[in-house]
Design a protein around this motif. Structure first.
Motif, PDB file in Angstrom:
ATOM      1  N   ASP A 141       0.850  -1.185   0.000  1.00  0.00           N
ATOM      2  CA  ASP A 141       0.000   0.000   0.000  1.00  0.00           C
ATOM      3  C   ASP A 141       0.892   1.242   0.000  1.00  0.00           C
ATOM      4  O   ASP A 141       1.591   1.520   0.973  1.00  0.00           O
ATOM      5  CB  ASP A 141      -0.924   0.008   1.213  1.00  0.00           C
ATOM      6  N   ASP A 142       0.825   1.985  -1.073  1.00  0.00           N
ATOM      7  CA  ASP A 142       1.719   3.127  -1.284  1.00  0.00           C
ATOM      8  C   ASP A 142       1.067   4.422  -0.804  1.00  0.00           C
ATOM      9  O   ASP A 142       0.901   5.372  -1.564  1.00  0.00           O
ATOM     10  CB  ASP A 142       2.079   3.207  -2.768  1.00  0.00           C
ATOM     11  N   GLY A 143       0.676   4.438   0.472  1.00  0.00           N
ATOM     12  CA  GLY A 143       0.090   5.650   1.038  1.00  0.00           C
ATOM     13  C   GLY A 143      -1.278   5.985   0.480  1.00  0.00           C
ATOM     14  O   GLY A 143      -1.578   7.165   0.237  1.00  0.00           O
ATOM     15  N   SER A 144      -2.113   4.989   0.266  1.00  0.00           N
ATOM     16  CA  SER A 144      -3.450   5.217  -0.292  1.00  0.00           C
ATOM     17  C   SER A 144      -4.273   6.144   0.605  1.00  0.00           C
ATOM     18  O   SER A 144      -4.183   6.084   1.829  1.00  0.00           O
ATOM     19  CB  SER A 144      -4.188   3.889  -0.479  1.00  0.00           C
ATOM     20  N   ARG A 145      -5.117   6.959  -0.036  1.00  0.00           N
ATOM     21  CA  ARG A 145      -5.965   7.895   0.705  1.00  0.00           C
ATOM     22  C   ARG A 145      -7.405   7.407   0.825  1.00  0.00           C
ATOM     23  O   ARG A 145      -8.212   8.048   1.484  1.00  0.00           O
ATOM     24  CB  ARG A 145      -5.934   9.262   0.017  1.00  0.00           C
ATOM     25  N   ASP A 146      -7.725   6.291   0.175  1.00  0.00           N
ATOM     26  CA  ASP A 146      -9.061   5.725   0.330  1.00  0.00           C
ATOM     27  C   ASP A 146      -8.976   4.560   1.319  1.00  0.00           C
ATOM     28  O   ASP A 146      -8.126   4.562   2.206  1.00  0.00           O
ATOM     29  CB  ASP A 146      -9.622   5.287  -1.033  1.00  0.00           C
ATOM     30  N   HIS A 147      -9.852   3.577   1.201  1.00  0.00           N
ATOM     31  CA  HIS A 147      -9.881   2.458   2.144  1.00  0.00           C
ATOM     32  C   HIS A 147      -9.123   1.232   1.607  1.00  0.00           C
ATOM     33  O   HIS A 147      -9.432   0.105   1.985  1.00  0.00           O
ATOM     34  CB  HIS A 147     -11.333   2.082   2.466  1.00  0.00           C
ATOM     35  N   THR A 148      -8.150   1.469   0.725  1.00  0.00           N
ATOM     36  CA  THR A 148      -7.381   0.351   0.174  1.00  0.00           C
ATOM     37  C   THR A 148      -6.705  -0.458   1.274  1.00  0.00           C
ATOM     38  O   THR A 148      -6.785  -1.691   1.295  1.00  0.00           O
ATOM     39  CB  THR A 148      -6.331   0.870  -0.824  1.00  0.00           C
ATOM     40  N   LEU A 149      -6.015   0.209   2.185  1.00  0.00           N
ATOM     41  CA  LEU A 149      -5.298  -0.501   3.247  1.00  0.00           C
ATOM     42  C   LEU A 149      -6.258  -1.311   4.115  1.00  0.00           C
ATOM     43  O   LEU A 149      -5.976  -2.479   4.446  1.00  0.00           O
ATOM     44  CB  LEU A 149      -4.519   0.487   4.106  1.00  0.00           C
ATOM     45  N   LYS A 150      -7.382  -0.725   4.482  1.00  0.00           N
ATOM     46  CA  LYS A 150      -8.359  -1.430   5.316  1.00  0.00           C
ATOM     47  C   LYS A 150      -8.837  -2.696   4.620  1.00  0.00           C
ATOM     48  O   LYS A 150      -8.924  -3.770   5.248  1.00  0.00           O
ATOM     49  CB  LYS A 150      -9.537  -0.505   5.611  1.00  0.00           C
ATOM     50  N   ARG A 151      -9.130  -2.603   3.323  1.00  0.00           N
ATOM     51  CA  ARG A 151      -9.612  -3.769   2.583  1.00  0.00           C
ATOM     52  C   ARG A 151      -8.508  -4.826   2.453  1.00  0.00           C
ATOM     53  O   ARG A 151      -8.776  -6.026   2.532  1.00  0.00           O
ATOM     54  CB  ARG A 151     -10.101  -3.358   1.197  1.00  0.00           C
ATOM     55  N   LEU A 152      -7.279  -4.384   2.257  1.00  0.00           N
ATOM     56  CA  LEU A 152      -6.164  -5.339   2.159  1.00  0.00           C
ATOM     57  C   LEU A 152      -5.988  -6.112   3.461  1.00  0.00           C
ATOM     58  O   LEU A 152      -5.741  -7.325   3.450  1.00  0.00           O
ATOM     59  CB  LEU A 152      -4.869  -4.607   1.801  1.00  0.00           C
ATOM     60  N   ILE A 153      -6.111  -5.416   4.584  1.00  0.00           N
ATOM     61  CA  ILE A 153      -5.984  -6.086   5.887  1.00  0.00           C
ATOM     62  C   ILE A 153      -7.112  -7.092   6.075  1.00  0.00           C
ATOM     63  O   ILE A 153      -6.906  -8.203   6.590  1.00  0.00           O
ATOM     64  CB  ILE A 153      -5.961  -5.054   7.020  1.00  0.00           C
ATOM     65  N   GLU A 154      -8.315  -6.734   5.646  1.00  0.00           N
ATOM     66  CA  GLU A 154      -9.444  -7.669   5.740  1.00  0.00           C
ATOM     67  C   GLU A 154      -9.175  -8.910   4.897  1.00  0.00           C
ATOM     68  O   GLU A 154      -9.450 -10.036   5.331  1.00  0.00           O
ATOM     69  CB  GLU A 154     -10.726  -6.968   5.281  1.00  0.00           C
ATOM     70  N   TYR A 155      -8.643  -8.722   3.708  1.00  0.00           N
ATOM     71  CA  TYR A 155      -8.316  -9.871   2.861  1.00  0.00           C
ATOM     72  C   TYR A 155      -7.219 -10.717   3.490  1.00  0.00           C
ATOM     73  O   TYR A 155      -7.237 -11.952   3.385  1.00  0.00           O
ATOM     74  CB  TYR A 155      -7.884  -9.394   1.471  1.00  0.00           C
ATOM     75  N   HIS A 156      -6.268 -10.084   4.147  1.00  0.00           N
ATOM     76  CA  HIS A 156      -5.200 -10.833   4.816  1.00  0.00           C
ATOM     77  C   HIS A 156      -5.766 -11.716   5.926  1.00  0.00           C
ATOM     78  O   HIS A 156      -5.353 -12.881   6.076  1.00  0.00           O
ATOM     79  CB  HIS A 156      -4.171  -9.869   5.403  1.00  0.00           C
ATOM     80  N   HIS A 157      -6.711 -11.195   6.694  1.00  0.00           N
ATOM     81  CA  HIS A 157      -7.296 -11.976   7.779  1.00  0.00           C
ATOM     82  C   HIS A 157      -8.116 -13.156   7.255  1.00  0.00           C
ATOM     83  O   HIS A 157      -8.190 -14.205   7.901  1.00  0.00           O
ATOM     84  CB  HIS A 157      -8.175 -11.084   8.660  1.00  0.00           C
TER      85      HIS A 157
END
Length: 314
Positions: free
Chosen positions: A40-56
């Motif tokens: 995640d290259d400093g995203s300003r939307d909910h990209t990081l949140k969704r990536l963490i959900e996919y990781h879990h």
């Protein structure tokens, strides 16, 4: 770990569902051990949140979260450094790199090739101007650098572990990854494909960013823009000498002539413009030298998900 898929992400929230659905379907059919590294290259939307959900929900999906936006080339570099697979495949999150081609990449890798890169047969969803400027860039850089950089080729490719280890030895700050992929050499082959338009969202690249990206590529792999000014200066000096000789001979034969103001101004402005352009070219190289000698880290990681504690961080 057999296969690592590296995905740089910047404001790609709308594409993640389709991306992981198609990508995981393809990877599961290969019957190989794999990992998916999302940077995640400093995203300003909910990209990081969704990536963490996919990781879990799927431990094979791992997340590297930058402290800010460092740019796609740096995000790609970080993903390659974190990858542990025998083969590494960078792929865009916008689905312009079809995950279904991964099987073809692996077949070529199993045939003994170290790098299998995807060459665009067509570029759907891009404007006429962007296609023409991209084609012109590849033609120009191919003539300016001794490194054979394939035309119409992006980051989508498979790289053997030996290639990845070679790339990790290159510490430069301004990273033109397409050039670095070619510079390391090894046994390479291309497969062609028709590049589809973006699945969702808008491109993050505007023409100014593409211009700077092109400058990074040229200055990283060619010193011709610096050398050419020696020949331009030599040519101008030769023309000036010939013109001075002509003036002397004309004066001796025809007598003194009153020079015109306009011609003097034209020559003065022309030479001044040449000098400013040459200083600008030197400045482009000097600014990159300045960045290199500071030796700052390429990126700073805020946190990671799915990696062991001793995983390398730059």
């Amino acid at each position: 770990m057999v296969l690592s898929v590296v995905i740089p992400c910047y404001n790609e929230e709308p594409n993640l569902d389709d991306l992981f659905t198609r990508l995981i379907t393809v990877l599961d059919q290969l019957h190989l051990t794999y990992e998916i590294i999302c940077v995640d290259d400093g995203s300003r939307d909910h990209t990081l949140k969704r990536l963490i959900e996919y990781h879990h929900s799927n431990p094979m999906i791992k997340v590297v979260n930058f402290s800010r936006n460092f740019g796609k080339e740096i995000a790609l570099t970080a993903g390659i450094e974190y990858a542990k697979g025998d083969a590494v495949i960078p792929i865009d999150a916008d689905l312009q790199d079809p995950p279904e081609l991964i099987q073809d990449l692996i077949l070529k890798w199993q045939d003994g090739y170290d790098v299998v890169y995807c060459k665009r047969r067509s570029r759907q969803g891009e404007t006429w101007l962007k296609q023409k400027t991209a084609g012109a860039f590849y033609r120009i850089i191919s003539k300016m650098t001794p490194v054979p950089i394939p035309r119409d080729t992006g980051d989508f490719r498979l790289m053997d572990r030996r290639v990845v280890e070679a790339l990790k030895l290159l510490p430069e700050r301004h990273r033109f990854m397409k050039g670095l992929f070619s510079w390391v050499g090894f046994k390479q082959i291309a497969i062609e494909y028709d590049r589809p338009p973006r699945s969702k969202g808008e491109t993050k690249w505007n023409y100014w960013q593409l211009w700077n990206f092109a400058l990074d590529g040229i200055t990283s792999f060619s010193s011709l823009p610096l050398k050419v000014w020696s020949y331009i200066g030599l040519l101008i000096s030769l023309l000036a000498f010939i013109y001075a000789t002509f003036l002397i001979l004309r004066t001796l034969i025809l007598g003194i002539d009153v020079p015109g103001y306009a011609s003097i101004m034209v020559v003065t402005l022309f030479l001044g413009g040449v000098q400013l352009v040459s200083l600008g070219v030197i400045g482009e190289y000097l600014s990159r030298v300045h960045d290199e000698v500071k030796r700052r880290p390429l990126y700073i990681v805020r946190d990671c998900y799915g990696f062991e504690k001793d995983t390398h961080k730059n």
